[in-house]
Design an enzyme around this catalytic site. Sequence first.
Site, PDB file in Angstrom:
ATOM      1  N   GLN A 116       0.845  -1.186   0.000  1.00 44.18           N
ATOM      2  CA  GLN A 116       0.000   0.000   0.000  1.00 44.18           C
ATOM      3  C   GLN A 116       0.887   1.246   0.000  1.00 44.18           C
ATOM      4  OE1 GLN A 116      -3.086   0.214  -0.729  1.00 44.18           O
ATOM      5  NE2 GLN A 116      -4.244  -1.559   0.009  1.00 44.18           N
ATOM      6  N   SER A 117       0.664   2.183   0.936  1.00 44.43           N
ATOM      7  CA  SER A 117       1.349   3.478   0.840  1.00 44.43           C
ATOM      8  C   SER A 117       2.797   3.474   1.293  1.00 44.43           C
ATOM      9  CB  SER A 117       0.560   4.535   1.606  1.00 44.43           C
ATOM     10  OG  SER A 117      -0.640   4.827   0.925  1.00 44.43           O
ATOM     11  N   LEU A 118       3.350   2.333   1.705  1.00 41.86           N
ATOM     12  CA  LEU A 118       4.804   2.268   1.828  1.00 41.86           C
ATOM     13  C   LEU A 118       5.446   2.520   0.464  1.00 41.86           C
ATOM     14  CD1 LEU A 118       5.451  -0.826   4.165  1.00 41.86           C
ATOM     15  CD2 LEU A 118       5.181   1.579   4.785  1.00 41.86           C
ATOM     16  N   SER A 119       4.688   2.267  -0.596  1.00 37.86           N
ATOM     17  CA  SER A 119       5.160   2.557  -1.955  1.00 37.86           C
ATOM     18  C   SER A 119       5.565   4.015  -2.091  1.00 37.86           C
ATOM     19  CB  SER A 119       4.059   2.247  -2.972  1.00 37.86           C
ATOM     20  OG  SER A 119       3.507   0.972  -2.790  1.00 37.86           O
ATOM     21  N   LYS A 120       4.858   4.894  -1.408  1.00 37.49           N
ATOM     22  CA  LYS A 120       5.143   6.326  -1.497  1.00 37.49           C
ATOM     23  C   LYS A 120       6.556   6.636  -1.017  1.00 37.49           C
ATOM     24  CE  LYS A 120       0.358   7.967  -0.742  1.00 37.49           C
ATOM     25  NZ  LYS A 120      -0.391   6.712  -0.790  1.00 37.49           N
TER      26      LYS A 120
END
Length: 399
Positions: A116-120
């Site tokens: 999820q937003s660890l991608s950011k």
Amino acid sequence: MTGSDAAPPAGDRPRPAGLTLETWDRPPLNRWSYQHVDEILPTAPVRRGVPAPLTEAPAQLDVRAFAFPDRHGRRLIAGEVLDTSWTDGFLALHRGRIVCEHYANGMRAATPHLTQSLSKSVLAALAGILHHAGAFPLERTVAAYVPAFRDSAYADASMRHLLDMTSGVDFPEDATDPVSGVGLMDIAVGWKAVPAGNPSPRSVHALIASLRGRSRPHGARFEYRSMETEVLGCCIKAATGARLADLVSSLLWQPMGAEHDASFAVDPEGFAVADGGLSATLRDLGRFGLLYARDGAAAGRTVVPEAWVRDTRIGDPALFGGAYAEGRRRGAYRSQFWIDDIEGSVITGLGVFGQMIHIDWQRDFVGVKLSTWPQARDVARRVEACDMMAAMARALAGG
């Protein structure tokens, strides 16, 4: 503790009944789907190079016995926290070595898990590498990188606005309407089906180009919006002419010595879902965290520029507040990382449904937790896990 539960390996578990494009990323189906994204969505590989082994520390941390006080003074046991928070994988690294590794829900060391937003945070590291190489000036505007966005509300936002999520574009993250805000983005990236008769944009580029609304001037305050990272990804691709998955491979995954290939889910045009589409293994996320714990270095070489890593630790609390401050005493947000306390030594990467990277650079500690919570956001559970990892860091570092 190194080990796993008694569940069968993820690859042996059948696709659950009722899993569709509408339901795949929601509980309880996320318990299976977050380890099987490439069976549900189109993906692009992030290739590894030569792996750099992670070794186990001589003394392991026993999560079944590790007790710690949370910020409310309650005595908690780490193993119970992991067991009651839908943990799929947990890793703790101290001084670059594994002190605790735990798998559950059928996950294994070689299993990629949706971050999820660890991608950011990964995308921000990529931006920092390119910026310090002179290939990605942060003062340039979105329209300067992508002329097709010149009529978008993002046109005059800078890369720094995107990195810190301080643009003034009106694009609500928590809208309940499936065809507004982040609901539109789910359709555009191909994570949700297009409602019958709905003219919603069918790709990330088309959605960004269609946005017109503003709620404030750029730079006025922080507001968490995943769309900022998608726009950032488009600008990186325009600046380099390369696919995001290939850039992450050549500039991050290979230099840091990743053990396994990762992947990005891609939209209908083949563009990587930059804000939340990365799937990676637990240990490789630990390796990524080590870059930020060690001033950007891996195996004696610089991967992420030291100046970029140090700057990421310094946020502006004056731009930060409201609901974001819950559980964060003096919080801030900088370059796609959360800062709970600007006077502390911790930054965190967070993703919905319980994805976390906890980085304490003063104590040379990294904790990674991959989960499939039954709720997208849970402040109490996030704070509890942060308190657990902070206590581990203090205990391992001697205070």
